[in-house]
Design a protein around this motif. Structure first.
Motif, PDB file in Angstrom:
ATOM      1  N   ARG A 521      -3.176  52.178   9.515  1.00  0.00           N
ATOM      2  CA  ARG A 521      -2.208  51.254  10.086  1.00  0.00           C
ATOM      3  C   ARG A 521      -2.120  50.005   9.224  1.00  0.00           C
ATOM      4  N   LEU A 522      -0.925  49.749   8.709  1.00  0.00           N
ATOM      5  CA  LEU A 522      -0.697  48.589   7.864  1.00  0.00           C
ATOM      6  C   LEU A 522       0.379  47.717   8.497  1.00  0.00           C
ATOM      7  N   ILE A 523       0.290  46.432   8.219  1.00  0.00           N
ATOM      8  CA  ILE A 523       1.258  45.480   8.739  1.00  0.00           C
ATOM      9  C   ILE A 523       1.627  44.506   7.633  1.00  0.00           C
ATOM     10  N   ALA A 524       2.882  44.137   7.586  1.00  0.00           N
ATOM     11  CA  ALA A 524       3.377  43.182   6.589  1.00  0.00           C
ATOM     12  C   ALA A 524       3.841  41.931   7.315  1.00  0.00           C
ATOM     13  N   TYR A 525       3.433  40.776   6.785  1.00  0.00           N
ATOM     14  CA  TYR A 525       3.823  39.486   7.351  1.00  0.00           C
ATOM     15  C   TYR A 525       4.812  38.803   6.418  1.00  0.00           C
ATOM     16  N   ILE A 526       5.836  38.213   7.004  1.00  0.00           N
ATOM     17  CA  ILE A 526       6.809  37.416   6.258  1.00  0.00           C
ATOM     18  C   ILE A 526       6.767  36.007   6.840  1.00  0.00           C
ATOM     19  N   PHE A 527       6.153  35.079   6.120  1.00  0.00           N
ATOM     20  CA  PHE A 527       6.014  33.697   6.567  1.00  0.00           C
ATOM     21  C   PHE A 527       7.186  32.875   6.056  1.00  0.00           C
ATOM     22  N   HIS A 528       7.744  32.062   6.947  1.00  0.00           N
ATOM     23  CA  HIS A 528       8.740  31.097   6.486  1.00  0.00           C
ATOM     24  C   HIS A 528       8.026  30.024   5.672  1.00  0.00           C
ATOM     25  N   PRO A 529       8.607  29.564   4.559  1.00  0.00           N
ATOM     26  CA  PRO A 529       7.889  28.624   3.686  1.00  0.00           C
ATOM     27  C   PRO A 529       7.630  27.257   4.295  1.00  0.00           C
ATOM     28  N   SER A 530       8.351  26.858   5.345  1.00  0.00           N
ATOM     29  CA  SER A 530       8.155  25.494   5.847  1.00  0.00           C
ATOM     30  C   SER A 530       8.252  25.361   7.360  1.00  0.00           C
ATOM     31  N   GLU A 531       8.750  26.348   8.086  1.00  0.00           N
ATOM     32  CA  GLU A 531       8.937  26.213   9.527  1.00  0.00           C
ATOM     33  C   GLU A 531       7.997  27.142  10.287  1.00  0.00           C
TER      34      GLU A 531
END
Length: 585
Positions: A521-531
């Protein structure tokens, strides 16, 4: 129950206050922090740190899972945070979404939508589809480079040769350093597209026929400022371009020649056989594949190693020079594997054996390799180290920002590294000690593993403040600044505030009823650069191409509570909520 930071000096047991002086915990109320910033005096060196500390008060405290999203793959935010790019299911289109703000989705909770309808509408509350740009070949969804102004994105595509007639040998092996194609490293047609995010068009493109370029995680591309470097592993050539106003301007190629005008001098030399009347033999002799000399870049590398061996020799000790001649055949068989732009004038090159470059070796990290620092302007090799060099490891530990900061937007200086963050340095030393003390480990093996991170792929690090180790602590086994899929556990990923050590927020990503083993099981995170906005994506068990998308964002409205709008705008006593709801007005 009182915590350590809640005690005053008079509450300490007798004799304890002199060992543990009282420290006041910074307030979590953003209004109090703003007032404190106005009244307190801060040194210039701490002003930036003080501004970043406000993110400890505003965290993504709410998770909404199982959202209905447009078909395709969501990839990453632009460095300025205004756009989110994704790819269609067939990977023939790049989809550009406009981010409407971390507070845009709160309107759905204010309106009191039911859960099922909210999960269908929430994506449209946060994002608006701006463009869908079609390309003629299959895009690699792990390849994307943004320009510094975030107006353009560079994506790559590859097309297998398929049933087309196999190209001639001299089209595949254009230099005497060419690599024979293998089943794991086949020859394909590649293309790079520069797409304007504002108007949604392809502004320029580059085609590479019968080549091998590693597009995954931008390993074969490097962007520094306005200079783009593309590594052709098949032809052992580095192509340099100037990225300016949406166009690729070719600068030069580094490999067979190092200066742009070297090819003119080479073309004036007559390589034909004057005594032979066989025209076929003369044409074959002119093919670069039959050259018996080294190309210019390999020649400079071998000469640097020879000069170093000569300097280390003494009248009574010729061992360095003898060692050079023993390993000469190994130096000749080296092939350019990876590269990185350290600046617009300096390159970091990584050489390895041809079996590693052509992916015949299954464990390349345990094999020997050589790092070379190359100056584009002077065409000189500045330094050469092997992958067990303690000097190179020490240089990387002390100046790791120089390896990471130029590869993406200037916001990347916020990424915690060994050089600028004591907590990152402690994790680095812990990892090094673990390898050193492990079975079949040791100091040499630890150095090889750590230097295996070089060269650093372009724009592979997230600059989100919630990944700043000076503000929050978290388990890097489950989440990190590197934009790669991570293992997914059954428990939420907790983030602890550095000022006090208490739990600040958590990312609940566990799928209920998922029978897939944890190891797969893998998960990918996409972080907003400032919010305060994070996207988590994981594949659902037994659902084919279905992915479960979750949004983690700042929600100050209790679930199910209805707040009536007034005059078309939303009223709130929370200043942060009011700001987020009215940021577009």
């Amino acid at each position: 129950m009182q915590g350590f930071y809640d005690l005053s000096p008079r509450d300490y047991p007798e004799g304890l206050s002199k060992h543990f002086p009282y420290q006041s915990r910074p307030p979590l109320n953003i209004v109090q922090r703003l007032q404190r910033r106005q009244t307190d005096i801060c040194s210039p060196s701490q002003s930036y740190r003080l501004k970043r500390s406000f993110y400890q008060c505003i965290v993504p405290n709410y998770t909404e899972s199982g959202l209905l999203t447009p078909s395709g793959y969501l990839r990453k935010f632009s460095p300025n945070g205004h756009f989110l790019i994704g790819f269609s299911w067939d990977q023939r289109s790049l989809v550009v979404y406009e981010f409407l703000g971390a507070g845009a989705g709160l309107k759905a909770y204010v309106d009191g939508m039911e859960t099922t309808r909210l999960r269908r509408k929430l994506f449209g509350q946060f994002f608006r589809c701006r463009h869908s740009v079609h390309v003629p070949s299959d895009l690699n969804r792990e390849c994307s480079l943004f320009t510094v102004d975030s107006q353009y994105v560079i994506v790559g595509s590859s097309t297998p040769l398929g049933d087309a007639p196999f190209p001639h040998m001299y089209e595949i092996l254009r230099t005497n350093e060419g690599i024979a194609p293998t089943a794991r490293s086949p020859v394909e047609d590649y293309a790079l597209y520069m797409i304007d995010l504002q108007i949604g068009v392809i502004s320029d493109s580059i085609m590479y026929r019968f080549d091998k370029i590693c597009l995954a995680h931008n390993q074969g591309l490097s962007l520094c400022g306005s200079t783009l470097a593309v590594l052709s592993v098949q032809h052992q050539t580095i192509h340099l371009y100037r990225v300016d106003h949406g166009t690729f301007s070719h600068i030069q190629d580094i490999g067979e020649f190092c200066y742009p005008d070297d090819s003119l001098i080479y073309s004036e030399v007559d390589f034909t056989c004057s005594d032979s009347e066989d025209e076929d033999a003369d044409s074959l002799a002119q093919q670069p594949y039959h050259n018996r000399w080294f190309n210019s870049l390999k020649h400079r590398l071998i000469c640097w190693i020879l000069k170093k061996a000569q300097k280390e020799c003494t009248p009574t000790n010729k061992e360095p020079l003898l060692d050079y001649f023993k390993k000469f055949d190994q130096f000749v068989s080296l092939r350019l594997w990876k590269m990185q732009l350290l600046s617009e004038n300096d390159l970091l090159l990584k050489y390895a054996d041809e079996d590693i470059v052509s992916m015949k070796q299954t464990d390349p990290t345990s094999q020997p390799a050589i790092f070379a620092f190359y100056s584009i302007q002077t065409t000189e090799i500045l330094a050469v180290h092997d992958n067990t060099s303690e000097d190179l490891l020490r240089f990387y530990e002390n100046y790791s920002d120089d390896f990471r900061s130029p590869v993406s937007h200037p916001l990347s200086r916020d990424v915690s590294s060994v050089a600028n963050n004591p907590y990152a340095r402690a994790l680095h030393q812990k990892f090094k000690q673990t390898i050193t003390s492990a079975k079949f480990g040791g100091h040499k093996e630890a150095t090889r593993r750590l230097l295996g991170q070089l060269p650093v792929s372009s724009q592979c690090l997230s600059s989100s403040p919630y990944l700043d180790l000076s503000l929050f602590s978290y388990d890097d086994k489950w989440v990190s600044a590197i934009e790669r899929p991570k293992p997914c556990g059954d428990i939420p990923v907790k983030f602890f505030c550095r000022d006090g050590g208490y739990s600040s927020f958590q990312l609940d990503t566990a799928l209920r009823g998922n029978t897939q083993p944890l190891s797969r099981r893998l998960i990918a995170y996409i972080f907003h650069p400032s919010e305060p906005f994070i996207i988590s994506i994981q594949k659902a068990s037994g659902r084919g191409m279905d992915y479960v998308v979750s949004f983690h964002f700042r929600n100050t409205i209790p679930t199910g509570e209805h707040v009536a709008p007034t005059s078309g705008l939303l009223k709130s006593t929370n200043p942060w909520l009011s700001f987020m709801l009215h940021r577009e007005t």
